[in-house]
Design a protein around this motif. Structure first.
Motif, PDB file in Angstrom:
ATOM      1  N   GLU A  89       0.837  -1.207   0.000  1.00  0.00           N
ATOM      2  CA  GLU A  89       0.000   0.000   0.000  1.00  0.00           C
ATOM      3  C   GLU A  89       0.867   1.251   0.000  1.00  0.00           C
ATOM      4  O   GLU A  89       1.827   1.379   0.770  1.00  0.00           O
ATOM      5  CB  GLU A  89      -0.901   0.000   1.241  1.00  0.00           C
ATOM      6  CG  GLU A  89      -1.916   1.127   1.261  1.00  0.00           C
ATOM      7  CD  GLU A  89      -3.150   0.834   0.419  1.00  0.00           C
ATOM      8  OE1 GLU A  89      -3.909   1.780   0.124  1.00  0.00           O
ATOM      9  OE2 GLU A  89      -3.364  -0.348   0.082  1.00  0.00           O
ATOM     10  N   SER A 117      -0.988  -0.997  -4.185  1.00  0.00           N
ATOM     11  CA  SER A 117      -2.378  -0.641  -3.887  1.00  0.00           C
ATOM     12  C   SER A 117      -2.450   0.857  -3.627  1.00  0.00           C
ATOM     13  O   SER A 117      -1.657   1.399  -2.847  1.00  0.00           O
ATOM     14  CB  SER A 117      -2.871  -1.417  -2.662  1.00  0.00           C
ATOM     15  OG  SER A 117      -4.171  -0.997  -2.294  1.00  0.00           O
ATOM     16  N   ASN A 255     -13.655  -4.401   0.425  1.00  0.00           N
ATOM     17  CA  ASN A 255     -12.782  -4.823   1.516  1.00  0.00           C
ATOM     18  C   ASN A 255     -13.613  -5.031   2.776  1.00  0.00           C
ATOM     19  O   ASN A 255     -14.009  -4.067   3.436  1.00  0.00           O
ATOM     20  CB  ASN A 255     -11.692  -3.768   1.738  1.00  0.00           C
ATOM     21  CG  ASN A 255     -10.746  -4.120   2.865  1.00  0.00           C
ATOM     22  OD1 ASN A 255     -10.616  -5.277   3.231  1.00  0.00           O
ATOM     23  ND2 ASN A 255     -10.092  -3.114   3.420  1.00  0.00           N
ATOM     24  N   ASP A 280      -9.738  -7.515   5.373  1.00  0.00           N
ATOM     25  CA  ASP A 280      -8.496  -7.036   5.981  1.00  0.00           C
ATOM     26  C   ASP A 280      -8.241  -7.769   7.292  1.00  0.00           C
ATOM     27  O   ASP A 280      -9.155  -8.321   7.906  1.00  0.00           O
ATOM     28  CB  ASP A 280      -8.493  -5.517   6.160  1.00  0.00           C
ATOM     29  CG  ASP A 280      -9.570  -4.987   7.079  1.00  0.00           C
ATOM     30  OD1 ASP A 280      -9.959  -5.690   8.032  1.00  0.00           O
ATOM     31  OD2 ASP A 280     -10.012  -3.851   6.867  1.00  0.00           O
ATOM     32  N   TYR A 282      -5.597  -7.395  10.819  1.00  0.00           N
ATOM     33  CA  TYR A 282      -4.574  -6.731  11.622  1.00  0.00           C
ATOM     34  C   TYR A 282      -4.431  -7.503  12.929  1.00  0.00           C
ATOM     35  O   TYR A 282      -4.926  -7.074  13.974  1.00  0.00           O
ATOM     36  CB  TYR A 282      -4.953  -5.277  11.883  1.00  0.00           C
ATOM     37  CG  TYR A 282      -4.946  -4.413  10.638  1.00  0.00           C
ATOM     38  CD1 TYR A 282      -3.806  -3.711  10.276  1.00  0.00           C
ATOM     39  CD2 TYR A 282      -6.066  -4.323   9.815  1.00  0.00           C
ATOM     40  CE1 TYR A 282      -3.785  -2.929   9.141  1.00  0.00           C
ATOM     41  CE2 TYR A 282      -6.051  -3.536   8.674  1.00  0.00           C
ATOM     42  CZ  TYR A 282      -4.911  -2.839   8.337  1.00  0.00           C
ATOM     43  OH  TYR A 282      -4.887  -2.064   7.204  1.00  0.00           O
ATOM     44  N   GLU A 315      -6.012  -5.827   2.951  1.00  0.00           N
ATOM     45  CA  GLU A 315      -5.120  -5.109   3.859  1.00  0.00           C
ATOM     46  C   GLU A 315      -4.596  -6.101   4.887  1.00  0.00           C
ATOM     47  O   GLU A 315      -5.358  -6.606   5.707  1.00  0.00           O
ATOM     48  CB  GLU A 315      -5.827  -3.959   4.574  1.00  0.00           C
ATOM     49  CG  GLU A 315      -6.286  -2.830   3.677  1.00  0.00           C
ATOM     50  CD  GLU A 315      -6.964  -1.712   4.463  1.00  0.00           C
ATOM     51  OE1 GLU A 315      -6.751  -1.627   5.693  1.00  0.00           O
ATOM     52  OE2 GLU A 315      -7.715  -0.942   3.847  1.00  0.00           O
ATOM     53  N   ASN A 358      -2.065  -7.796   0.136  1.00  0.00           N
ATOM     54  CA  ASN A 358      -1.632  -6.403   0.105  1.00  0.00           C
ATOM     55  C   ASN A 358      -1.236  -5.978   1.511  1.00  0.00           C
ATOM     56  O   ASN A 358      -2.022  -6.129   2.457  1.00  0.00           O
ATOM     57  CB  ASN A 358      -2.757  -5.498  -0.412  1.00  0.00           C
ATOM     58  CG  ASN A 358      -2.369  -4.036  -0.375  1.00  0.00           C
ATOM     59  OD1 ASN A 358      -1.323  -3.641  -0.874  1.00  0.00           O
ATOM     60  ND2 ASN A 358      -3.202  -3.209   0.246  1.00  0.00           N
ATOM     61  N   TYR A 360      -0.508  -3.291   4.308  1.00  0.00           N
ATOM     62  CA  TYR A 360      -0.899  -1.926   4.663  1.00  0.00           C
ATOM     63  C   TYR A 360      -0.173  -1.551   5.961  1.00  0.00           C
ATOM     64  O   TYR A 360      -0.421  -2.176   6.987  1.00  0.00           O
ATOM     65  CB  TYR A 360      -2.408  -1.866   4.888  1.00  0.00           C
ATOM     66  CG  TYR A 360      -2.943  -0.466   5.077  1.00  0.00           C
ATOM     67  CD1 TYR A 360      -3.638   0.167   4.053  1.00  0.00           C
ATOM     68  CD2 TYR A 360      -2.760   0.225   6.270  1.00  0.00           C
ATOM     69  CE1 TYR A 360      -4.128   1.453   4.217  1.00  0.00           C
ATOM     70  CE2 TYR A 360      -3.243   1.506   6.432  1.00  0.00           C
ATOM     71  CZ  TYR A 360      -3.927   2.113   5.408  1.00  0.00           C
ATOM     72  OH  TYR A 360      -4.403   3.394   5.576  1.00  0.00           O
TER      73      TYR A 360
END
Length: 1018
Positions: A89, A117, A255, A280, A282, A315, A358, A360
């Motif tokens: 990203e 991205s 997303n 995504d 995290y 992400e 991707n 991020y």
């Protein structure tokens, strides 16, 4: 600043399109914004039914012909050939130096990424309804062209809402005045959304791979929809339909937030036009000073949501943001999401079948000016990313390179499916989990036979386990000798899984004329660079074992480095190499019945200086420098570009026939070593001194606080209603005071309330909406009452300051820290800014006037734009600009304010940065008193709003200066606007610092923007 080796692109864009997506071909003759007569997005079944037969695929930027994009449950396919998407990203607005966009893109490409991205920030391009700026630092056509030129696919993410820790989540601030809820199909908001998409898609649409115009591969509609109610489904469906009608022909996706919920799946509610499902993740969370979260498996859950589409991480955690007032800096976020996590995360994603990933962020950058969301970040958006805010390479990039190179080299990974994992024998430390994936697809048509590539991943099930384990396992190669009872085979050796570590092993892999039976090292890459090369790495000090199969016993020669032990098994026809990882060694294997093979065995630390490049007529392996950017074979010469942070050795494996080398357009003397590589010595950069900032000119800058200031030209704040009820009117004042309602959206805003007391006043209650870390200063008839943060505060009026029947003026300066995101789809971004209400005891009727940034939402300085300036007196007078008249200002060596209010300081610094180098400069504020003194500083460099320092909130002290803000060979103006809430406070000093220099880089120029004289003449 170096010269860039590639000429600018001059090929004209084609408007005639032939779109082929998901197996459906349509011939379209379109203007840029005309609707498509047919859908270019079939139901997911059409994509799953597309032909799986692979064809030879070259990167689309090389041929500019339309390509088909299809998919199945394993991966995307281009022209039938499977594709791993390994993306990072990058936010162009957070690097307001367009020449340096190429620097970041080249670093991505050289590090094994094949995609970038890009979010597109609507508010950055639109200061008022119907107006769009795509020039200068906002030239996204140039950005997309650069990505194509550098060989990167593009994941396009234009919103309309993007979140991204950007002010208002990317929406333009004027939308805060709309009555309906954003991110719904409310007619007013939806009309604005579609107008933005029409404008930005007119540019994105010219760069689609499906039309042969560029490298845009997939397209995201909206972002992280957190409300799955009927009105939000209706909204996102309308966006999809509009995007298709506007000519977007690549696959669409949304997303899904928070590790995925199964919302907006292709063909389902909210996904009728979507081709792909994405989410995504995290896993560590965002508290860089707290505990880490853990990794988990997700493949079966995600495939349950969307069984016919590949696992797509839109992400994946590459760092974390740092908010106002935290007790950690962005470098702590780099440690929080460190190299160990980066490796664990990549291994876990491979184990879960992710073929579109991707990261991020890959490059975080800078929330310069007022572009950031105040709730989740201050000026620095470094994010702890693999490429730091000043564009320096961090150790995390080498880890990502391992997995980018691996997936590119071992192509069967993209088609691998879950398989029974080998049973482990674990000694010492904690438990280790193994997962295995297997592919029956061959690497290429010339490969020797095999049973199907195995990808075996090993990690502690508790990703925060810090113990060290040693592992062996049986490898089953049924039908081919029965396999191996124990890997590694050498007694008293094992595979080491250190604490918070993971590893990926490749087995039964055929490439060219070679067969890799297994390796307990990680396969970094395999390529042909004038010879067949296999490159392996592992943790320093750990055992490594590699087994290759040959028709007859080959000759093994250790060319350099520590000797490698070799064992020949005449029954299996196996050559076994045993070694310990550490340093670098080169082994040549010849005479086994196939082509000779050169094996380069290194350690993880060495991966940072290992680069694989496409040289146009072959591949190149470069060892040694900080960065190898580009390679091009010209006859018998090889032209290389790259960076060095210090002097060192360059070692190059090049295509056959290459005899000479150039580095950054200069010939270097090269000799061949015993392995056939060309070896040369590269210089490092010289020291770059920076000037001191010790003499300043200063002027007070807040005449608006005084009773007799003339505000007759200011805007009257006299509205009694607002379409957005969150903007007022105030219960006590009876009027709407919100800054956005009067066209002032960013930075500071002054208010002056004129009234004639009907009785002696005793209190003033002020309510402000500033966003996190904002403030307001209050004066009554020039007397300072005090300061406050967001919310309400009551001030006592000194006896005799006001009298009944005598006109009085209340002056309030409010610092707006930016618009909140609308992450929760609850209207938070529409909460308002500036004064919300004022209750003056005994005031009677109050007449309000308001003044914000010069020009409001029609700024005179269009180059720097809406987010550069607020409404401080000095900003309105152009004191932040080069050439502003300051000869009459007093000279000073102190930056301490003599009273509460606003004071400006200006100085100049002459730079003489070396050509052919890239030097990262920053401004550093020193204050030995910690966070006790209450003041803040706006930092301007050559008129560009470079950062916001808030001493009593923190934590940021050092502010990277984007290179486009600087004149590298000439005079630079530094201006400070210090707003003090107390007397005698301010920085101890402000210093210019060199954050690092590399010899190399990409040529850059200062951004084109007006100085004081140019703006004054308008």
């Amino acid at each position: 600043m170096t010269q860039h080796p590639h000429p600018p692109r001059t090929r004209p864009r084609r408007l005639r399109r032939r779109a082929v997506v998901g197996g459906l071909a349509t011939g379209l003759a379109l203007s840029l914004f005309s609707p498509s007569p047919v859908s270019a997005h079939p139901a997911p079944e059409a994509g799953r039914a597309a032909a799986a037969e692979a064809t030879t695929h070259r990167f689309p930027g090389n041929d500019h012909r339309p390509h088909t994009v299809t998919w199945d449950e394993k991966s995307l396919k281009i022209d039938g050939e499977r594709l791993v998407v390994w993306s990072g990203e990058f936010h162009y607005w957070r690097l307001p130096s367009p020449d340096q966009w190429r620097d970041v893109l080249q670093k991505l490409k050289a590090s094994g990424f094949n995609a970038v991205s890009l979010y597109f920030f609507w508010g950055y391009h639109s200061s008022r309804p119907g107006s769009y700026d795509f020039g200068g630092i906002r030239d996204i056509d140039r950005l997309l062209t650069m990505a194509e030129e550098e060989g990167l696919y593009v994941i396009a993410r234009p919103g309309p809402y993007i979140n991204a820790e950007a002010s208002m989540g990317g929406l333009p601030p004027y939308m805060s005045t709309h009555g309906g809820e954003q991110r719904t199909a409310d007619p007013q908001n939806l009309a604005a959304d579609l107008e933005w998409l029409k404008a930005v898609n007119g540019i994105i649409g010219r760069h689609q791979i499906t039309d042969g115009g560029g490298s845009v591969l997939v397209y995201q509609v909206e972002n992280e929809q957190i409300d799955n109610s009927a009105e939000h489904i209706d909204y996102i469906e309308k966006l999809q339909s509009a995007v298709v009608e506007q000519g977007i022909t690549v696959p669409l996706f949304h997303n899904d937030y928070g590790n995925g919920h199964g919302w907006n799946v292709p063909g389902g509610p909210g996904g009728s036009r979507l081709g792909l499902y994405a989410f995504d993740t995290y896993p560590l969370g965002f508290d860089c000073a707290g505990g880490r979260g853990g990794l988990n498996d997700y493949e079966s859950r995600v495939r349950g949501y969307s069984p016919g589409t590949p696992v797509f991480i839109a992400e994946g955690q590459g760092g974390a943001f740092t908010a106002w007032g935290r007790d950690f800096q962005s470098d702590e976020c780099a440690k929080f999401t460190d190299e160990a996590f980066t490796r664990q995360f990549a291994v876990n994603n491979l184990a879960n079948g992710a073929t579109l990933s991707n990261t991020y962020m890959e490059y975080g950058g800078t929330n310069w000016g007022w572009t950031g969301d105040p709730g989740s970040g201050f000026t620095s958006y470094d994010y702890g990313a693999a490429i730091s805010e000043n564009r320096a390479i961090t150790p995390k990039l080498a880890v990502q390179k391992e997995f980018g190179y691996l997936q590119s080299a071992v192509k069967p990974i993209v088609s691998a499916a879950p398989d029974t994992a080998p049973g482990l024998t674990v000694t010492g430390g904690g438990p280790v989990s193994a997962q295995q994936r297997r592919s029956t697809e061959r690497a290429d048509e010339t490969s020797v036979s095999g049973n199907g590539m195995r990808l075996i991943t090993l990690r502690h099930p508790d990703s925060n386990d810090t113990t060290t384990s040693r592992v062996t396992f049986p490898l089953d190669l049924t039908g081919d000798g029965g396999g191996y009872a124990r890997v590694p085979q050498k007694p008293d050796t094992a595979i080491t899984v250190d604490g918070r570590d993971a590893t990926t092993l490749v087995a039964d892999y055929a490439f060219g004329s070679h067969r890799l039976v297994y390796s307990t090292s990680q396969l970094l890459t395999q390529l042909n660079a004038g010879r067949d090369l296999l490159v392996l790495d592992g943790a320093r000090g750990t055992d490594g074992e590699t087994v290759l199969r040959y028709a007859k016993r080959p000759k093994v020669t250790t060319v350099d480095g520590a000797p490698v032990e070799s064992v020949w098994d005449p029954v299996r026809k196996d050559l076994r190499l045993d070694y310990e990882h550490g340093g670098s060694r080169t082994v040549r294997i010849s005479g086994g019945g196939g082509r000779d093979l050169t094996v380069v065995i290194g350690d993880r630390e060495g991966v940072a200086g290992t680069w694989q490049l496409d040289a146009g007529s072959g591949q190149v392996l470069v060892l040694g420098p900080e960065l190898a950017r580009t390679a091009r074979v010209k006859g018998t010469g090889l032209d290389l570009t790259g960076d060095t942070r210090e002097a060192g050795t360059l070692r190059v494996f090049a295509p056959a026939g290459v005899k000479t080398l150039t580095w950054n357009n200069r010939a270097v003397r090269a000799e061949r070593d015993a392995s056939g590589a060309l070896v040369a010595r590269l210089p490092g950069p010289a020291a770059v001194p920076v000037p001191a900032l010790d003499t300043w000119r200063t002027s007070a800058s807040d005449p608006e606080r005084t009773a007799d200031f003339d505000d007759s030209a200011w805007t009257k704040a006299d509205r009694t209603t607002a379409a957005n009820p969150r903007h007022g009117p105030g219960a006590a004042s009876g009027v709407v005071l919100d800054t956005d309602e009067y066209g002032f959206h960013e930075g500071d805003t002054w208010y002056r309330g004129h009234y004639t007391p009907t009785e002696a006043g005793s209190t003033v209650k002020v309510t402000v909406k500033t966003g996190t870390a904002g403030h307001a200063l209050v004066w009554l008839d020039g007397h300072y009452l005090g300061a406050q943060g967001d919310g309400s505060a009551a001030y006592t009026v000194p006896d005799g300051l006001t009298e009944p029947g005598k006109p009085a003026v209340l002056a309030v300066l409010v610092r707006n820290m930016g618009q909140y995101e609308d992450w929760s789809s609850d209207g938070r971004s529409k909460g308002g800014r500036g004064l919300a209400d004022v209750d003056i005891a005994g005031a009677g009727r109050t007449q309000w006037r308001i003044q914000g940034a010069e020009g409001g939402n029609d700024p005179a300085d269009t180059a720097r734009g809406l987010y550069n300036n607020g409404g401080l007196y000095g900003e309105r007078r152009g004191w932040h600009l080069p050439g502003a008249p300051d000869a009459s200002w007093a000279s000073t060596g102190s930056l301490k304010s003599d009273r509460p209010g606003v004071r400006w300081y200006r100085t100049t610094a002459r730079l003489d940065l070396p050509k052919g180098a890239d030097t990262a400069l920053a401004l550093r504020i020193e204050d030995a008193g910690g966070r006790t003194d209450k003041y803040r500083v706006q930092l301007f460099v050559n008129g560009w709003n470079t950062g916001q320092y808030v001493n009593n909130v923190g934590p940021q002290q050092e502010f990277v200066i984007p290179s486009g803000f600087l004149e590298p060979d000439g005079e630079n103006t530094v201006a400070l606007a210090v707003t003090a809430e107390q007397s005698g406070v301010g920085p101890d000093s402000v210093r210019l610092v060199n954050q690092g220099t590399v010899l190399g880089g990409v040529a850059g120029r200062p951004n084109t923007a007006p100085d004081y004289a140019a703006l004054a003449a308008r």
